[in-house]
Design a protein around this motif. Structure first.
Motif, PDB file in Angstrom:
ATOM      1  N   PRO A   1       1.339 -23.624  -5.023  1.00  6.03           N
ATOM      2  CA  PRO A   1       2.737 -23.321  -5.371  1.00  6.03           C
ATOM      3  C   PRO A   1       2.877 -22.701  -6.763  1.00  6.03           C
ATOM      4  CG  PRO A   1       2.555 -25.551  -4.497  1.00  6.03           C
ATOM      5  CD  PRO A   1       1.164 -25.029  -4.628  1.00  6.03           C
ATOM      6  N   VAL A   2       2.050 -23.126  -7.698  1.00 12.56           N
ATOM      7  CA  VAL A   2       2.211 -22.611  -9.066  1.00 12.56           C
ATOM      8  C   VAL A   2       1.910 -21.107  -9.100  1.00 12.56           C
ATOM      9  CG1 VAL A   2       1.409 -22.829 -11.451  1.00 12.56           C
ATOM     10  CG2 VAL A   2       1.733 -24.871 -10.042  1.00 12.56           C
ATOM     11  N   TYR A   3       0.885 -20.713  -8.351  1.00  7.93           N
ATOM     12  CA  TYR A   3       0.583 -19.276  -8.276  1.00  7.93           C
ATOM     13  C   TYR A   3       1.723 -18.548  -7.547  1.00  7.93           C
ATOM     14  CZ  TYR A   3      -1.592 -14.919  -6.716  1.00  7.93           C
ATOM     15  OH  TYR A   3      -1.843 -13.597  -6.453  1.00  7.93           O
ATOM     16  N   LEU A   4       2.220 -19.170  -6.486  1.00  9.90           N
ATOM     17  CA  LEU A   4       3.326 -18.551  -5.746  1.00  9.90           C
ATOM     18  C   LEU A   4       4.519 -18.297  -6.679  1.00  9.90           C
ATOM     19  CD1 LEU A   4       4.653 -17.740  -2.984  1.00  9.90           C
ATOM     20  CD2 LEU A   4       5.411 -20.118  -2.799  1.00  9.90           C
ATOM     21  N   TYR A   5       4.866 -19.292  -7.514  1.00  9.87           N
ATOM     22  CA  TYR A   5       6.011 -19.099  -8.426  1.00  9.87           C
ATOM     23  C   TYR A   5       5.792 -17.877  -9.321  1.00  9.87           C
ATOM     24  CZ  TYR A   5       6.618 -24.137  -7.349  1.00  9.87           C
ATOM     25  OH  TYR A   5       6.728 -25.347  -6.723  1.00  9.87           O
ATOM     26  N   ARG A   6       4.570 -17.756  -9.824  1.00 11.85           N
ATOM     27  CA  ARG A   6       4.283 -16.628 -10.735  1.00 11.85           C
ATOM     28  C   ARG A   6       4.427 -15.293 -10.007  1.00 11.85           C
ATOM     29  NH1 ARG A   6      -1.264 -16.932 -12.372  1.00 11.85           N
ATOM     30  NH2 ARG A   6      -0.804 -15.022 -13.494  1.00 11.85           N
ATOM     31  N   VAL A   7       3.912 -15.250  -8.766  1.00  3.92           N
ATOM     32  CA  VAL A   7       4.017 -13.994  -8.000  1.00  3.92           C
ATOM     33  C   VAL A   7       5.490 -13.656  -7.766  1.00  3.92           C
ATOM     34  CG1 VAL A   7       3.572 -12.924  -5.749  1.00  3.92           C
ATOM     35  CG2 VAL A   7       1.776 -14.270  -6.864  1.00  3.92           C
ATOM     36  N   LEU A   8       6.258 -14.666  -7.369  1.00  2.00           N
ATOM     37  CA  LEU A   8       7.664 -14.388  -7.045  1.00  2.00           C
ATOM     38  C   LEU A   8       8.422 -13.915  -8.281  1.00  2.00           C
ATOM     39  CD1 LEU A   8       8.410 -17.331  -4.565  1.00  2.00           C
ATOM     40  CD2 LEU A   8       7.806 -14.962  -4.030  1.00  2.00           C
ATOM     41  N   GLU A   9       8.150 -14.553  -9.395  1.00  3.55           N
ATOM     42  CA  GLU A   9       8.825 -14.133 -10.631  1.00  3.55           C
ATOM     43  C   GLU A   9       8.482 -12.668 -10.929  1.00  3.55           C
ATOM     44  OE1 GLU A   9       7.890 -16.478 -14.108  1.00  3.55           O
ATOM     45  OE2 GLU A   9       9.175 -15.252 -15.401  1.00  3.55           O
ATOM     46  N   ALA A  10       7.208 -12.336 -10.766  1.00  8.58           N
ATOM     47  CA  ALA A  10       6.777 -10.966 -11.097  1.00  8.58           C
ATOM     48  C   ALA A  10       7.389  -9.933 -10.155  1.00  8.58           C
ATOM     49  CB  ALA A  10       5.243 -10.890 -11.051  1.00  8.58           C
ATOM     50  N   VAL A  11       7.452 -10.260  -8.848  1.00  6.21           N
ATOM     51  CA  VAL A  11       7.991  -9.241  -7.930  1.00  6.21           C
ATOM     52  C   VAL A  11       9.515  -9.131  -8.062  1.00  6.21           C
ATOM     53  CG1 VAL A  11       6.047  -9.312  -6.315  1.00  6.21           C
ATOM     54  CG2 VAL A  11       8.039 -10.771  -5.880  1.00  6.21           C
TER      55      VAL A  11
ATOM     56  N   ASP B   1       0.841  -1.169   0.000  1.00  5.39           N
ATOM     57  CA  ASP B   1       0.000   0.000   0.000  1.00  5.39           C
ATOM     58  C   ASP B   1       0.898   1.249   0.000  1.00  5.39           C
ATOM     59  OD1 ASP B   1      -3.004   0.614   1.020  1.00  5.39           O
ATOM     60  OD2 ASP B   1      -1.572   2.079   1.812  1.00  5.39           O
ATOM     61  N   ARG B   2       0.593   2.187  -0.862  1.00  2.07           N
ATOM     62  CA  ARG B   2       1.514   3.326  -1.021  1.00  2.07           C
ATOM     63  C   ARG B   2       1.671   4.169   0.248  1.00  2.07           C
ATOM     64  NH1 ARG B   2       1.937   5.531  -7.112  1.00  2.07           N
ATOM     65  NH2 ARG B   2       2.227   3.495  -8.084  1.00  2.07           N
ATOM     66  N   ASP B   3       0.570   4.354   1.004  1.00  2.00           N
ATOM     67  CA  ASP B   3       0.687   5.142   2.248  1.00  2.00           C
ATOM     68  C   ASP B   3       1.634   4.466   3.230  1.00  2.00           C
ATOM     69  OD1 ASP B   3      -1.088   6.919   1.261  1.00  2.00           O
ATOM     70  OD2 ASP B   3      -2.820   6.157   2.406  1.00  2.00           O
ATOM     71  N   ASP B   4       1.508   3.151   3.312  1.00  2.00           N
ATOM     72  CA  ASP B   4       2.398   2.401   4.217  1.00  2.00           C
ATOM     73  C   ASP B   4       3.857   2.573   3.781  1.00  2.00           C
ATOM     74  OD1 ASP B   4      -0.106   1.271   4.943  1.00  2.00           O
ATOM     75  OD2 ASP B   4       0.858  -0.618   5.486  1.00  2.00           O
TER      76      ASP B   4
ATOM     77  N   GLY C   1      -5.532  -9.770  -9.267  1.00  2.00           N
ATOM     78  CA  GLY C   1      -5.587  -8.463  -8.594  1.00  2.00           C
ATOM     79  C   GLY C   1      -4.525  -8.372  -7.510  1.00  2.00           C
ATOM     80  N   ALA C   2      -4.377  -9.446  -6.734  1.00  2.00           N
ATOM     81  CA  ALA C   2      -3.399  -9.436  -5.649  1.00  2.00           C
ATOM     82  C   ALA C   2      -1.981  -9.333  -6.220  1.00  2.00           C
ATOM     83  CB  ALA C   2      -3.549 -10.704  -4.811  1.00  2.00           C
ATOM     84  N   MET C   3      -1.733 -10.049  -7.322  1.00  2.00           N
ATOM     85  CA  MET C   3      -0.391 -10.026  -7.906  1.00  2.00           C
ATOM     86  C   MET C   3      -0.063  -8.615  -8.409  1.00  2.00           C
ATOM     87  SD  MET C   3       1.394 -12.770 -10.316  1.00  2.00           S
ATOM     88  CE  MET C   3       0.531 -12.647 -11.824  1.00  2.00           C
ATOM     89  N   ALA C   4      -1.030  -7.982  -9.053  1.00  2.00           N
ATOM     90  CA  ALA C   4      -0.792  -6.636  -9.594  1.00  2.00           C
ATOM     91  C   ALA C   4      -0.490  -5.665  -8.448  1.00  2.00           C
ATOM     92  CB  ALA C   4      -2.021  -6.164 -10.373  1.00  2.00           C
ATOM     93  N   ARG C   5      -1.224  -5.837  -7.341  1.00  2.00           N
ATOM     94  CA  ARG C   5      -0.996  -4.937  -6.208  1.00  2.00           C
ATOM     95  C   ARG C   5       0.405  -5.141  -5.618  1.00  2.00           C
ATOM     96  NH1 ARG C   5      -4.833  -4.904  -0.859  1.00  2.00           N
ATOM     97  NH2 ARG C   5      -3.258  -3.980   0.493  1.00  2.00           N
ATOM     98  N   GLY C   6       0.841  -6.391  -5.563  1.00  2.00           N
ATOM     99  CA  GLY C   6       2.178  -6.688  -5.040  1.00  2.00           C
ATOM    100  C   GLY C   6       3.267  -6.098  -5.921  1.00  2.00           C
ATOM    101  N   VAL C   7       3.095  -6.237  -7.228  1.00  2.00           N
ATOM    102  CA  VAL C   7       4.097  -5.713  -8.167  1.00  2.00           C
ATOM    103  C   VAL C   7       4.164  -4.188  -8.047  1.00  2.00           C
ATOM    104  CG1 VAL C   7       4.570  -5.369 -10.642  1.00  2.00           C
ATOM    105  CG2 VAL C   7       3.977  -7.650  -9.772  1.00  2.00           C
TER     106      VAL C   7
END
Ligand code: KIV
Length: 545
Positions: A155-165, A84-87, A124-130
């Motif tokens: 795990p497959v979703y986790l891999y995608r998130v980690l790659e993106a971040v 979150d940007r404020d944080d 949506g969650a992945m985009a927010r994390g990136v």
């Protein structure tokens, strides 16, 4: 990859979150001076990263991160944020004077978190994390991403998130088992899967943060290391949310004791483990269970004849760690009233305490009082005295001068107290109660008048024997909001050979802490100067959005 110049191939970075996740233990709230003292000790012991707090969560937390950032030079100082940007703005501001700042941002990756807590979709969650990582990169180079509840994620979703971040610039990827759900085999496989399936994983350090929900935190952390993690997230004594975190002492000593198995080590000076454990226990008023590995009172005690015989013949028959290596002081009784100032100073220095003259004099007079009653004063007595007299990191508004109690099976327990108020006036009052402690607490309440509820009371003998010093630990809950927190919990401890006196001291300690927090909440953004203390005013993370 090494973002902070602290790791080699053979080392695992120690990320200590005692001041953030550890402080989320109910009633463990520490003020800024207490946090700074712990941070200094962690720095001296060679911890690589100190997670100093969650800056947006309260003015007190912000101040703690800022103060620690300004003083600590040899560790990365880290602040937690939601995605979150404020944080992130708050964390960047609090960390701006740090020699090596790190922002720790992230959000949930399990479906249960994404659906019920975040109210969004996986995409949506992945985009927010990136977005959070990219935003944090505007302020600091070193950005750590936490994939909350990874232990229960697909795990497959986790891999995608980690790659993106990582693509977005994350330098460290934290894979937490937030609820302590995974088994060691599963968690090891998860980390192995990350190593094998995240194409850009070589551009980030893999971190693990395991909670102790099923008592498997240390085992999970170590299987994480065996499978490629090079940062371990730990707390002193394993304190933290719910059943706590992986404990620093267990992971560090497992790696040090079993090089044959793990083949990696940490930069921690293990001789500081026992002193930091005592310090954290005393400041948070969270006792260490006697059978706790490495730092429990029984960790190196041998009670059966067969074991004693073995250890006397050859220590390693029953000891896999030399107690000296973790800073456990020798338990030989060395001090008596005749030891004098010099002897006491020497012993305190051996135990790792460096006290100013004023603090030393207070400790010395308490020591004499205890030595008069007990004849000999051992290490555990001394630790209790120092905790009482020298580790009070707030201004005491009310001072207990005297108590007098009358009780017995056929009498009404009655207590009289004499208390010095902040204006210097000494007042006397009395009350009766269901027992002597209740009577004392009621009499104190008549003078101080700070509405609260006693929610926990425990008493422990610090040494064996009928003349032992008793240590009382209590928690009180404020009846009126402190710093916006409706039911904040304050802990207190007191030690004395008279357990009623110890109980009174513990109660005064907790009430003075509550009063200091209330006072400081009225001037939240005050700069930190010297030993003036500030509350954290926080009992946990604010909800995610
Ligand atoms: O356990 C966890 O997932 C956490 C994150 C907030 C880092 O503490």
């Amino acid at each position: 990859m090494d973002v902070s110049g602290m790791m080699t191939e053979d080392t695992v970075a120690v990320f200590d979150t005692t001041l953030r996740d550890g402080e989320q233990s109910p009633g463990a709230a520490l003020n800024v001076d207490e946090k700074l003292e712990i941070a200094r000790t962690l720095e001296a012991m060679g911890v690589d990263v100190i997670e100093a707090g969650f800056p947006i969560s309260s003015p007190g937390d912000f101040l703690a991160v800022q103060t620690i950032s300004r003083e600590i030079r040899n560790c990365v100082v880290c602040g937690l944020t939601r995605a979150d940007r404020d944080d992130i703005d708050a964390a960047a501001e609090a960390l701006k004077d740090a020699a090596r700042p790190r922002i720790h941002t992230g959000l949930g990756v399990s479906d249960v978190h994404i659906k019920h807590k975040l109210g969004t979709t996986r995409e949506g969650a992945m985009a927010r994390g990136v977005d959070a990582v990219k935003y944090a990169k505007r302020f600091v180079e070193d950005v750590q991403y936490y994939a909350e509840d990874a232990g229960r994620a697909d795990p497959v979703y986790l891999y995608r998130v980690l790659e993106a971040v990582i693509d977005a610039g994350a330098t460290v990827i934290n894979i937490p088992d937030t609820t302590g759900y995974a088994s060691p085999d599963e968690f090891g496989a998860l980390i192995r899967g990350v190593v094998q399936n995240v194409p850009n994983v070589d551009q980030a350090v893999i971190a693990v943060q395991c909670h102790n929900g099923l008592g498997m935190a240390t085992a999970n952390t170590l299987t994480g290391v065996l499978n490629g993690a090079r940062q371990v997230e730990v707390t002193v004594n394993g304190i933290g949310e719910r059943a706590g975190n992986t404990s620093l002492e267990e992971v560090v000593m497992a790696l040090r004791t079993r090089p044959d198995l793990f083949g990696v080590d940490t930069n921690v000076d293990t001789r500081r483990i026992y002193p930091v454990s005592r310090m954290v226990s005393q400041l948070t008023s969270i006792p260490v269970q006697p059978n706790k590995a490495i730092v429990g009172a029984n960790a190196f005690a041998h009670s059966s004849g067969i074991h004693q015989d073995g250890v006397l013949k050859e220590r390693t028959t029953y000891e896999i760690i030399n107690p000296h290596d973790v800073g456990v002081p020798e338990s030989v009784i060395v001090l008596s009233a005749r030891s004098g100032r010099h002897g006491l100073r020497h012993r305190l220095a051996e135990l790792g305490y460096t006290l100013g003259d004023e603090q030393f004099e207070k400790v010395y007079s308490r020591f004499l009082a205890v030595a008069d009653k007990k004849k000999t004063v051992d290490t555990r007595d001394l630790e209790a005295i120092v905790a009482d007299e020298a580790q009070m990191f707030f201004e005491e508004a009310y001072h207990l001068e005297q108590i007098q109690v009358s009780c017995g099976d056929k009498s009404i327990p009655t207590a009289t107290v004499r208390i010095r108020r902040p204006d210097g006036e000494v007042v006397c009052d009395a009350d009766h109660g269901t027992g002597p402690v209740d009577a004392v607490y009621r009499a104190i309440n008549r003078v101080i008048g700070e509405p609260n509820e006693l929610i926990e009371f425990s008493i422990q003998a610090v040494t064996e024997g009928i003349d032992a010093v008793g240590r009382v630990t209590i928690r009180v809950q404020a009846d009126e909001p402190v710093n916006g927190d409706k039911r904040q919990v304050f802990s207190g401890h007191g030690a004395d050979t008279d357990i009623i006196a110890a109980s009174a001291k513990a109660y005064m300690f907790a009430l003075n802490r509550l009063i200091a927090a209330r006072r400081d909440a009225r001037r939240p953004h005050q700069e930190h100067v010297g030993r003036v203390c500030h509350p954290t005013g926080r009992s946990g993370l604010p909800p995610d959005k």
